[in-house]
Each structure stands twice: as structure tokens, then as C-alpha cells.
Write an enzyme that holds these catalytic residues in place. Structure first.
Site, short mmCIF file in Angstrom:
data_model
loop_
_atom_site.label_atom_id
_atom_site.label_comp_id
_atom_site.label_asym_id
_atom_site.label_seq_id
_atom_site.Cartn_x
_atom_site.Cartn_y
_atom_site.Cartn_z
N ASP A 102 58.61 -38.75 -78.33
CA ASP A 102 57.79 -37.88 -79.16
C ASP A 102 58.46 -37.68 -80.52
OD1 ASP A 102 55.56 -35.86 -79.38
OD2 ASP A 102 57.26 -34.52 -79.63
N GLU A 157 57.04 -42.78 -81.17
CA GLU A 157 55.99 -42.20 -81.99
C GLU A 157 56.61 -42.12 -83.39
OE1 GLU A 157 52.92 -38.42 -81.98
OE2 GLU A 157 55.01 -38.05 -81.50
#
Length: 799
Positions: free
Chosen positions: A439, A476
């Protein structure tokens, strides 16, 4: 860096004693120990010879009768001489301990505890041996052991070993004190009992969303009693090549929490519940699940103080408490941390047995501890804030915030980097995880001062680590500080990326934005403009149209604007750049033409995703058309807004798996409740995924060259052209013709001749009703032209 060969590989492993270079410490450990008589209300201390310890040594052990969860707990310390207590109290022996491994470990002479803190001036180990009749409360107080920096410290690691402790069912944490200078980045407060960053298990409340215990705190625990998990003699890892992956992004709890799952209440929303629904995943056709965060987090973190979000429950989990412990309340029946750990392994084993890989969405960019205005101190902040977080020493030691969540984990500090690597290795060795999606991974590319790094040490270390070498690693590639690295994420030819440009370009083309045809062609052919560098491959692009944050696929075609009023932030949260189109009406409608167009558009998106070169990823629920009613940031809703609605797909499962006579009554009943179009939608999604899996032309590992594709296009420079057709050539002789029409009118297109001794068969036409929209064996009779309907797409196969 704190790398050691003592990392545990199973619950039953014992560690050899750490050979200290300090001769005095070694001599002390060999020749003496503290023998303690302990009682919940009193403490007596004696030396091994029976003589009473000095007042200095005696002061190192205390007992707090106040509940550990009280932040300003009032101490009551009662001390008596050993002879008065000897008959009534259990006995523990303590030793200086060893610096490695960090965390709690079983060694030859007891349980060793070791924790890093560079700037601490005092460290106290807190233990509780509760009788967990009332699972969410601690019975009695905590035993506290003050660590002597002259005996219990090696470098920056504080340690202690305790003999005769139980091998399980012990809760532990630390009180840590140090400089009170916040301008220099310190946040020490010895009132807090802190979770060990290396705790392999974390105990808190036992049941997800249990409001009676919403203010419960969390403590580390360990389990050296359980036998190693039995993975089975025939067990093997799926080891699916990256180019063959079809990824299903999902939330463990939301997948089965709804009553429509028809599971027993005790296993709804759990690892065990997911196991029960593996047949659905197989029928859908995916071969990898990407689980939203499953590290321990506090679902009630929004309700700890009055605020606009205090009605919400964190169901996504992007707020990590500990990087080693599985989310205990995803275990079934309120069984606690040890049971949840075992159940997590059962889930991984079952998914692997079905040929499905397990990828974890991991959050190393920030933690749950929030910001300085409203801190939620549970671990790192109180252990050594200046080390674990990025702080701005030029601005009174304030926390830097590149995560958008109040703090930023200091990932490229050597100690923090090793913590992250140890965590990843733990999940691979202990839980057999196949990969990780990181993330806001651009945070991991920042130095300790927050500046971007060209060759981030952590990113390189993950790429080169031997234990992680078999794992998929996915970034990401952006953060909330503006570090957008799509196509340029440091990769060492290993890192894949969530391709945000793929998402945006496909959305814009399919909805009919002008000037997007060239970009659409680039994305479906593997995004060579981004990834054709060094030894990177098309599978380093994880292609997606929809992910957990943002609109669902149905909402993408139903709303022009976000509708986040339920989140309590006045609609200010969530992205405004959605590239969505409501097809003529905002939100739910009974207009049959708009509904038909929306389902057609969803099929167009799905077909484009599944024929694109790269790794496709879809979102849980899109296979039946899940709606969040325009909420594009639904992280805090433990309701049907997020929960999978099983009634939407049941009719397809019944019709597909049982004979008509035995289920006709059930089907008739369900037809009254369901929109049959949604079961048709599931059928289309499933069939297209299986079609991709059967045709290697969609998953070649190399980028397209001229022999691989023919573009039937001479109108590239016309921004008003919204039609694209092309033929994919399989070197084995197969041919696939595809056409996408984003115009609002029919396009009559010339179909190229089929290869010699072959004919074109229509497999997909998204304009047709089910089951004609997908016919796996193909429909013959395709002429030299085809009339492609507005907002539709076709796939022809040469046979």
C-alpha cells in the site's frame, strides 16, 4: 542492521543462548539469578541463597493492581520480606537474557524478551497470566520487571529472560521512558503499556465489532505449546507464473459477513468463512486472491473520541497495529489470537489446495498511531518515535505525513527496514504467503527525511531477499505526498505495479471520451511505454479498472459524482477524479434502457480487462454488480454497503449445478427476489475469465511485436474516433479478433479474412442478451462485415 539467524520457523523451536561479548554479563548469567516469589497483591524477592535482595534490586519488580488498559493507572506496590511469602507464592527466576531474536522466544533456560529502543532511558517488561474466563478483561494486575541498562541491554536492544513462565497464554507489553523533548522527535510516556513490534500474536477484544469492549487495548502474546501446523503430506505451493495470474481483490470479513452467505453466525466474516466459499472463486475462474489487510488492527479506532467519523467501524484494515500478527477477530468463534493464527493457515492451505495463490495487501507506510493532535499510542510511538517515524526536526519534531493518515513509517531507517523484512519473511515462512501488494509503496522510496530516493534500500532488499524470491511483489506506486511512480517505480526487474494509468485510460475510452483510442490500444497491449525497460515484462503491469478504494464497477457506470455523505466528512473524502459516467441518470433507476446500457458497459470493461496483456485484477462483488450507492470511500461501513451479497449470485449457482425438477420451487421463489440480469452478469464474467485462462494469446510474457498483432486502424490521429479493432495472432495458429465501439451509434466494420482453412466464430457480443453475449464454442456464420452496436464490444475466434 538487526539481522540474525535466530528467526523462529515453528512454534516449537528453541533458540540457543546468545553469546554476549560482555564477559561480565556472561559471567553473571552463568553464576546467578534472581528468584522471585510473586503474588497478585504482594511481591517478595530473595536471592538464590535465600538472602534478601538489596533495595535496589527489589525495586526492579513491581505489581500493578490497576487494569492495564487504564492509561493513567495508579500503582500500588506492596513489598514484604521473602520469609513471610515463601510458602504462598510461585517462583520465577530471571536472567539478563539475550539480544536476539527480537520479540518473545523460547530459549534453553526460559522465555526471552528482547526489544529495540535507541533513545529509551528506562524499559519495564509487563506480564499478565490471566485466567481468560472473561476473554476481554485481564484478571488481576501485571507483574513488572524493570530492566537494568547495565545488565539487560546490548547496544540498543533491551532484553531479559524469565524461567518457569508458562509457554502460552501469557500477555505481555512494555512501559518505556525516555527524553520528554518532543521538538527532537520523542514521544515517550511510561504510562502506556506498549505492544512489542516483534510480537507474533496480539490479543485484544475477541469478537469483531463488539461494542461492549470498544476501548479495549492490545497486548502481545506467544504460543510455544502448540505443535507445528500440519500442512499435509500432499501439500504444495501453487507457484503460478505471474503472467497467468487472474487476481481477485477481496476483504476477508466482507466476503461472508452478510446473512445471505448462509453460514453459521460464528464463521461469518472469518478465515473459516472464506474457506466455505472457495467453490465460488473456482467457478468464477480466478487463481489468486489479494486480501485487504489481515495484520492486527483496531476496528473501533474511529470511536475512541468524539469526531465526525465516530459512527464508523474500520472494515478495510489499513491501520496496522502489529506487522507479524494475523487479525485475531477474523478468526471464528471469538477464539483469540492463537486460534486465529491456526485458522489463517487452514485458509491458506485450503486456497492452495484449490490452486489459488494468496497475496496480502500490506501497509508499511503508516500505522494506527495517528498524528500528534489525536495520537493513539499502542507501540512504535512510545517505543522510539524518532526511529520508527519520519519527523521534521526543522519544525519542532512534527510527524511528516506522506500517508494521509497522520504519520509516516520510517521505512529506510536500518532498524525499521529490518523489521519490515523480518515481517515479510515471517508471513512467507510461517503462513506460506505467495506475494504482497504494498500500500502507498512510494512512501517506501523516501529517505528518513522524507526526500525521494533513487535506489531505496528497502525496495532493493525486498527484491533481492532469498526468502522472498518466490513471492510476487506488487507496488501501489504513489503516495499522498505526490510521489507518483507509475512506470518508474524502482524495481530491479522484480517489482510489479498497480497500473493507475491503465485504470484511467480504460475508463475514459470505454465511456466515450475523445482522443483516447491510442492510449486504450497502448494499455490493452501491455503498457510498453511504461514497462518495456530493462528486463521488465507485461506482467509487471497489474491491470485494473476497479479496486477497493473508489467506485465499484456498477457505480462507475451509475454515478457521475461520489456520494460519501454517510462517511461523516461532508463529502470531502474520496477521490473526485473518477472518470465515471452514469449512462444518463444519477444513481438507481428503473429505466430499462439505462439499466441495459450500464450492464453492457460493465461487460465492456470486463472484456477489455481480460484480453489485455498483463495481470488482470478485479474487485470482489463486481461479478454480480455490487453497488455502494456512489460511495467511493467506504472503509468505515461494516454493512451491506461493503458486504458481499450472496443472494445476487445464488440463482446462477442453483441453475448451473442442480437439475431443474429438484430445484424448481427454490428457483421460482428466488426469481421473485432477484434481478435475473445479475445472474446473467455473473455468468458472463465467469465465462470470460475462463476463456482467458484457456487462451495463451492473452498471457504471453513478452510485449507485442508486429507479428503478434494487426491493428485495423488508419484513423489514429482523429480525436473523435472512438472505435478500435485489432487481431491478436497466436504463433500456434490461433487468431482472436476484437473490436470496441465507444460511439453512441452503430459502426459497420469490415472483418479481415480468417486464416486458411478456418472460419470466424462469434464468442462475445456485449450487446446481446445472455446467454448469447458469450458463447464459448462460438457462433458461426460471420460474414465480411459486422455491425457493432453503440457502447459494445465483440470477440471473434478463428477456428
Amino acid at each position: 542492521m538487526l539481522h540474525s539467524s535466530f528467526i523462529s520457523k515453528s512454534n516449537g523451536t528453541k533458540f540457543p543462548s546468545f553469546a554476549s561479548a560482555n564477559a561480565t554479563l556472561s559471567s553473571f548469567r552463568a553464576s546467578s539469578h534472581f528468584q522471585m516469589g510473586l503474588k497478585w497483591s504482594r511481591i517478595a524477592l530473595s536471592s538464590s541463597s535465600g538472602q534478601r535482595l538489596s533495595s535496589k534490586a527489589r525495586s526492579r519488580v513491581k505489581h500493578r493492581t490497576a487494569n492495564v488498559y487504564g492509561r493513567q493507572a495508579r500503582e500500588r506496590v506492596l513489598e514484604e520480606e521473602a520469609p513471610e511469602m515463601a510458602e504462598a507464592t510461585p517462583s520465577f527466576k530471571i536472567f539478563p537474557g539475550q539480544a536476539f531474536p527480537l520479540g518473545a522466544s523460547e530459549v534453553d533456560n526460559g522465555i526471552n524478551f528482547a526489544i529495540f529502543s535507541q533513545h529509551a532511558t528506562a524499559v519495564t517488561l509487563c506480564l499478565s497470566l490471566p485466567q481468560r474466563g472473561e476473554l476481554d478483561m485481564l484478571a488481576g494486575g501485571m507483574i513488572e520487571f524493570s530492566l537494568d541498562p547495565n545488565l539487560n541491554k546490548t547496544g540498543d536492544i533491551w532484553h531479559i529472560c524469565i524461567e518457569d513462565l508458562p509457554r502460552s497464554n501469557v500477555l505481555y507489553g512494555y512501559r518505556i521512558d525516555g527524553p520528554k523533548d518532543s521538538d527532537k522527535g520523542h514521544r515517550f510516556d511510561s504510562n502506556n503499556v506498549l505492544i512489542d513490534p516483534y510480537a507474533k500474536l496480539v490479543e485484544g477484544r475477541r469478537n469483531f465489532g463488539d461494542a461492549k469492549h470498544k476501548l479495549s487495548k492490545f497486548l502481545g502474546t506467544y504460543d510455544f505449546d502448540s505443535l507445528p501446523f500440519d500442512w499435509g503430506e500432499d501439500y504444495k505451493l501453487p507457484n503460478i507464473p505471474e503472467r497467468e495470474l487472474v487476481v481477485y481483490e477481496m476483504n476477508v470479513r466482507a466476503f461472508t459477513a452478510d446473512e445471505s452467505s448462509c453460514l453459521d453466525q460464528d464463521i461469518r466474516g472469518t478465515y473459516a468463512g472464506l474457506i466455505e466459499k472457495i467453490p465460488h472463486l473456482l467457478e468464477l475462474g480466478i487463481n489468486a486472491v489479494e486480501l485487504l489487510p489481515v495484520f492486527e488492527f483496531d476496528e473501533f479506532e474511529f470511536q475512541r473520541r468524539p469526531n465526525p467519523r465516530d459512527h464508523m467501524i474500520n472494515t478495510w484494515g489499513y491501520s496496522t497495529i502489529n506487522f507479524f500478527a494475523p487479525m485475531s477477530r477474523y478468526g471464528s468463534g471469538g477464539g483469540g489470537a492463537v486460534s486465529a493464527s491456526r485458522e489463517f493457515k487452514e485458509m491458506v492451505k485450503a486456497l492452495h489446495g484449490a490452486g489459488i495463490e494468496v497475496i496480502l495487501d500490506v501497509v508499511y507506510n503508516h500505522t494506527n498511531e495517528a498524528d500528534d493532535k489525536h495520537p493513539y499510542t499502542t507501540s512504535f510511538r512510545g517505543i522510539d518515535n524518532k526511529v520508527y517515524y519520519m519527523v521534521d526536526l526543522n519544525n519542532k519534531g512534527q510527524l511528516l505525513n506522506f500517508s494521509g493518515c497522520g504519520n509516516t513509517f520510517n521505512c529506510n531507517h536500518p532498524v525499521v527496514m529490518e523489521l519490515i523484512l523480518d515481517s515479510l519473511r515471517h508471513w512467507v515462512v510461517e503462513y506460506h504467503i505467495d506475494g504482497f501488494r504494498f500500500d502507498l509503496a512510494s512512501v517506501l522510496c523516501r529517505g528518513t527525511d522524507g526526500s525521494p530516493l533513487g535506489a531505496p534500500p528497502l525496495i532493493r532488499a525486498i527484491a533481492k531477499d532469498a526468502t522472498l524470491s518466490r513471492c510476487k511483489i506488487i507496488a501501489e506506486p504513489w503516495d499522498c505526498g505526490g510521489l507518483y511512480l507509475v512506470g518508474s517505480f524502482p524495481n530491479w526487474d522484480r517489482w510489479a505495479e498497480w497500473n493507475g494509468k491503465y485504470r484511467d485510460d480504460l475508463r475514459r475510452f470505454i465511456k466515450g471520451d475523445p482522443g483516447m483510442k491510442g492510449a486504450f490500444a497502448t494499455r490493452v497491449s501491455g503498457s510498453a511505454d511504461l514497462y518495456r525497460k530493462n528486463k521488465r515484462k507485461p506482467y509487471h503491469s497489474v491491470n485494473f479498472v476497479i479496486a477497493h478504494d473508489g467506485f465499484t464497477l456498477r457505480d462507475l457506470v451509475s454515478y457521475n459524482s461520489k456520494h460519501n455523505e454517510a462517511n461523516g466528512e461532508g463529502g470531502n473524502d474520496g477521490s473526485n477524479d473518477n472518470f465515471s459516467w452514469n449512462c444518463g441518470f444519477e444513481g438507481e433507476t428503473d429505466n430499462v434502457d439505462i439499466i441495459a446500457l450500464r450492464f453492457r458497459q460493465m461487460k465492456n470493461f470486463h472484456l477489455a480487462l481480460m484480453v489485455s496483456r498483463g495481470v488482470p485484477m478485479m474487485l470482489m462483488g463486481d461479478e454480480y454488480g455490487h453497488t455502494r450507492y456512489g460511495n467511493n470511500n467506504s472503509y468505515g461501513h461494516d454493512t451491506a454497503l461493503n458486504n458481499f451479497q450472496w443472494q445476487q449470485v445464488k440463482i446462477y449457482h442453483f441453475l448451473n449445478n442442480f437439475d431443474l425438477y429438484s430445484t424448481c420451487l427454490m428457483v421460482l421463489f428466488m426469481l421473485k427476489q432477484l434481478n435475473a440480469r445479475k445472474s446473467d452478469h455473473f455468468r458472463f464474467f465467469s465465462e470470460v475469465i475462463h476463456y482467458r485462462q484457456k487462451h495463451r494469446v492473452f498471457s504471453h510474457e513478452n510485449f507485442l511485436d508486429r507479428s503478434d498483432v494487426t491493428w485495423h486502424e488508419d484513423n489514429w490521429d482523429n480525436p473523435d474516433s472512438k472505435f478500435l479493432a485489432f487481431t491478436l495472432h497466436d504463433k500456434g495458429g490461433g487468431e482472436i479478433y476484437l473490436a470496441f465501439n465507444a460511439h453512441d451509434f452503430f459502426v459497420k466494420v469490415s472483418i479481415p479474412p480468417a486464416p486458411p482453412k478456418r472460419r470466424w466464430f462469434r464468442v462475445v457480443d456485449t450487446n446481446l442478451a445472455s446467454p448469447d453475449d458469450f458463447v464459448g464454442e462460438g457462433v458461426p456464420g460471420i460474414g465480411s462485415t459486422y455491425n457493432v452496436a453503440p457502447y459494445s464490444s465483440i470477440l471473434l475466434e478463428a477456428k
